[in-house]
Motif scaffolding. Structure first.
Motif, PDB file in Angstrom:
ATOM      1  N   PRO A 113     -69.546  -9.607   7.524  1.00 44.81           N
ATOM      2  CA  PRO A 113     -68.448  -9.272   8.444  1.00 44.81           C
ATOM      3  C   PRO A 113     -68.990  -8.756   9.778  1.00 44.81           C
ATOM      4  O   PRO A 113     -70.113  -8.239   9.849  1.00 44.81           O
ATOM      5  CB  PRO A 113     -67.686  -8.168   7.703  1.00 44.81           C
ATOM      6  N   PRO A 114     -68.204  -8.878  10.834  1.00 48.90           N
ATOM      7  CA  PRO A 114     -68.633  -8.400  12.152  1.00 48.90           C
ATOM      8  C   PRO A 114     -68.686  -6.875  12.264  1.00 48.90           C
ATOM      9  O   PRO A 114     -69.199  -6.346  13.251  1.00 48.90           O
ATOM     10  CB  PRO A 114     -67.588  -8.984  13.101  1.00 48.90           C
ATOM     11  N   PHE A 115     -68.142  -6.172  11.282  1.00 53.11           N
ATOM     12  CA  PHE A 115     -68.260  -4.713  11.239  1.00 53.11           C
ATOM     13  C   PHE A 115     -68.144  -4.277   9.788  1.00 53.11           C
ATOM     14  O   PHE A 115     -67.654  -5.019   8.926  1.00 53.11           O
ATOM     15  CB  PHE A 115     -67.186  -4.025  12.099  1.00 53.11           C
ATOM     16  N   TYR A 116     -68.624  -3.058   9.500  1.00 55.95           N
ATOM     17  CA  TYR A 116     -68.578  -2.545   8.134  1.00 55.95           C
ATOM     18  C   TYR A 116     -67.129  -2.268   7.721  1.00 55.95           C
ATOM     19  O   TYR A 116     -66.328  -1.751   8.503  1.00 55.95           O
ATOM     20  CB  TYR A 116     -69.384  -1.259   8.008  1.00 55.95           C
ATOM     21  N   ILE A 117     -66.820  -2.606   6.479  1.00 54.97           N
ATOM     22  CA  ILE A 117     -65.499  -2.287   5.919  1.00 54.97           C
ATOM     23  C   ILE A 117     -65.610  -0.885   5.337  1.00 54.97           C
ATOM     24  O   ILE A 117     -65.997  -0.688   4.188  1.00 54.97           O
ATOM     25  CB  ILE A 117     -65.092  -3.306   4.838  1.00 54.97           C
ATOM     26  N   GLU A 118     -65.282   0.106   6.170  1.00 56.86           N
ATOM     27  CA  GLU A 118     -65.488   1.495   5.759  1.00 56.86           C
ATOM     28  C   GLU A 118     -64.410   2.385   6.352  1.00 56.86           C
ATOM     29  O   GLU A 118     -63.717   2.010   7.295  1.00 56.86           O
ATOM     30  CB  GLU A 118     -66.869   1.979   6.213  1.00 56.86           C
ATOM     31  N   GLU A 119     -64.301   3.582   5.772  1.00 59.70           N
ATOM     32  CA  GLU A 119     -63.314   4.560   6.242  1.00 59.70           C
ATOM     33  C   GLU A 119     -63.568   4.948   7.697  1.00 59.70           C
ATOM     34  O   GLU A 119     -64.716   5.066   8.129  1.00 59.70           O
ATOM     35  CB  GLU A 119     -63.393   5.833   5.381  1.00 59.70           C
ATOM     36  N   ASN A 120     -62.488   5.159   8.437  1.00 62.85           N
ATOM     37  CA  ASN A 120     -62.553   5.752   9.776  1.00 62.85           C
ATOM     38  C   ASN A 120     -63.605   5.100  10.657  1.00 62.85           C
ATOM     39  O   ASN A 120     -64.451   5.762  11.254  1.00 62.85           O
ATOM     40  CB  ASN A 120     -62.820   7.263   9.657  1.00 62.85           C
TER      41      ASN A 120
END
Length: 592
Positions: A113-120
């Motif tokens: 993914p183009p960014f981490y799937i993470e909180e906040n």
């Protein structure tokens, strides 16, 4: 890729606990994190409910090697036995257990993914919105969507229990321009004619009262072609309602109970009722705003009389022009707010059209102020007394037209409070603002316009001023405010056809124009209209405030950005020439 044949999910990930130890379960979701420790592989499996740990060892070589191929965001189905974890993770709701997997299916692979799937996530919003389907996988975003659903369901349950019928009103309706711009929809069948998307269901819900439906409710989609702000979208959702045979107290009472229910069931907070009611004039005088934030002090004080005859031309000039001189007292903040900070606040109020900011520091050895030389000792003492100032306080003063003074000081008190930590972010202050002016004068159009809408009823005791002094007339209108944000608003409606026609006349609509735009409403008014009133909540804004989100975009699944476009799908977009031809539309070039 594998499929689900013969495999059925038994639980969501976070639904499992120690009570399930020893059970065989089937889970499905996304690989949130993969850790290969050489001989042991741990995969955190994520679905909308939460995360649970899967583990694999070399006892089953084929299964272990398959698990080793898994990467982040692969879609998995896992069958296995619930076991107690050797090393408990207290930060995970399922941190006491794990799944010893005996069957793994890779249902789909994923690119990185183009960014981490993470909180906040602190990823730029543009990137998140471009890949909104990935952004919505983040647990904090999913919690907001779940909470949004719960509030919608709670609204339906509450209003049903209180005798309201959920009735849908048309999405394609007649354009009745009086307020924000309509979104127009061309008709293929009726060439040259257009529908408008609803800015609100206002007229239809009034007609439902005339139709004898008694109490109406709808979670309604609405559209306004206006510039966006943090809490605005071109398409938005309202909790919309209308009631027959009611006055102001009836509408307010049922809606206070609704808000009380929302806070209890969503946040487990007990809200006291009835809420404070502030007349519009008092709200403006004390807070400079018709949506006051009452979580802190810094209330505005009117010092016009104290400086009316002073030697400071800025003050006397504003008063002679019909304006006023008002101030806020930043109590105890004189040492916190440096001269440089004061200069910055002076620039801040200029964005609200104020010409500048005067100030006084109350020190133990007297008053320090660049305007002190223009004032007598008695005038300085009178200002200090009116501001209720003491040693260590900083008085901030604006002189101008009332609107400029209210706008600038209203914004300034919030700016000072934010900069100095005066706002309790855990506090929820709810209140009603009532007795709004019915009309306001539009200098550009040189006519009166309705402050809310032209169907709002004047207060009975002000009817005599409709012809002689329209600006003096107050409305049977009410807004509900939470922490300085308008949650919603409404009014008791005009239900007399003669009064409705007079209202149209006052705002500059001829009888012909009124009948052209609102003829169906005026015609209906001939057949017995009950007294009625209602209100609407900004549903998206309510969810935003309850989740403490910074932007309304964070609580809408697929929002628009500042220029009213959707980054993910690239809407709006061009259409085929054939479609335009069918609609009888030709695109003209706009000269740059």
């Amino acid at each position: 890729m594998e499929n689900l044949k013969g495999l059925k999910r038994t639980h969501k990930c976070a639904a499992l606990s120690k009570a399930n130890i020893g059970e065989e379960v089937v889970l499905m979701g996304w690989a949130d994190q993969v850790r290969n420790l050489g001989g042991l592989i741990f995969i955190n499996l994520r679905d909308i409910s939460g995360i649970i740990q899967l583990y694999f060892n070399t006892d089953n070589k084929d299964l272990y090697e398959k698990a080793a191929t898994v990467r982040g965001e692969y879609v998995l189905a896992a069958k296995g036995i619930v076991r107690m974890r050797e090393s408990i993770n207290p930060n995970m709701p399922t941190g006491e257990i794990e799944i010893e997997v005996n069957e793994l299916r890779i249902l789909n692979k994923s690119q990185t993914p183009p960014f981490y799937i993470e909180e906040n996530s602190d990823v730029k919003e543009e990137l998140r919105l471009k890949h909104r389907y990935l952004d919505l996988r983040r647990p904090d975003m999913q919690r907001k969507m779940v909470l949004r659903h719960k509030i919608a369901k709670l609204a339906r349950d509450f209003y049903d229990e209180n005798g309201f019928l959920e009735i849908e009103t048309p999405m394609l309706q007649k354009s009745t321009p009086e307020g924000a711009r309509d979104y127009l929809v061309p008709s293929r069948v009726h060439h040259g004619h257009f529908y408008a998307l609803p800015q609100s269901p206002q007229l239809y819900k009034q007609l439902l009262m005339l139709a004898g439906m008694d109490r109406y409710f709808q979670i309604a989609r609405c559209f306004r072609d206006e510039d966006l702000r943090a809490d605005r979208q071109p398409e938005f959702t309202q909790i919309d309602l209308e009631m027959s045979f009611v006055e102001i107290d009836d509408v307010i009472s049922v809606n206070e109970q609704f808000i009380k229910r929302v806070f209890k069931e969503v946040l487990n907070k007990d809200i006291e009722t009835p809420f404070l009611r502030l007349p519009y004039k008092e709200a403006m005088d004390r807070f400079g705003s018709d949506k006051p934030d009452t979580r802190f002090g810094l209330e505005i004080r009117n010092i016009t009389e104290e400086v009316r005859n002073c030697g400071f031309g800025v003050f006397t000039g504003a008063i002679e022009a019909g304006g006023s001189v008002r101030c806020i007292n930043a109590k105890g903040l004189s040492d916190n707010i440096s001269r440089k900070n004061v200069d910055s606040l002076g620039e801040f109020v200029k964005t609200y059209k104020a010409k500048g900011l005067a100030w006084m520091r109350v020190n133990a050895d007297g008053v320090q102020s660049p305007i002190a030389k223009f004032l007598t000792e008695d005038e300085i003492n009178a200002i200090i007394k009116k501001a209720e100032a003491e040693v260590g306080d900083l008085i901030l003063i604006v002189a101008d037209k009332d609107k400029v003074v209210f706008d600038s000081l209203g914004a300034l008190r919030i700016e000072v409070a934010k900069n100095n930590g005066l706002i309790d972010e855990d506090k929820f202050n709810l209140l009603w603002v009532t007795e709004f002016p019915l009309l306001e004068y539009n200098e550009d159009e040189e006519r009166y316009v309705a402050m809310h809408h032209p169907f709002t009823s004047p207060m009975d005791e002000d009817l005599e001023y409709l012809d002689t002094d329209p600006a003096r007339v107050r409305a049977k209108a009410y807004d509900i405010i939470l922490n300085g944000c308008e949650l919603g608003g409404g009014s008791i409606r005009i239900f007399d056809d003669k009064l409705q026609e007079k209202m149209f006349d006052i705002i500059g609509l001829s009888k012909e124009q009124a009948h052209e735009r609102f003829g169906f409403l005026l015609e209906a008014f001939k057949y017995g209209v009950p007294p009625h009133g209602g209100m609407a909540y900004g549903f998206d804004r309510l969810v935003m405030l309850l989740t403490k989100s910074e932007s309304i975009r964070d609580v809408i699944a697929f929002p628009k950005v500042q220029n009213a476009s959707e980054l993910m799908s690239n809407a709006p977009d061009t259409v085929d020439a054939k479609q335009l031809e069918e609609l009888g539309i030709e695109i003209s070039k706009i000269e740059e």
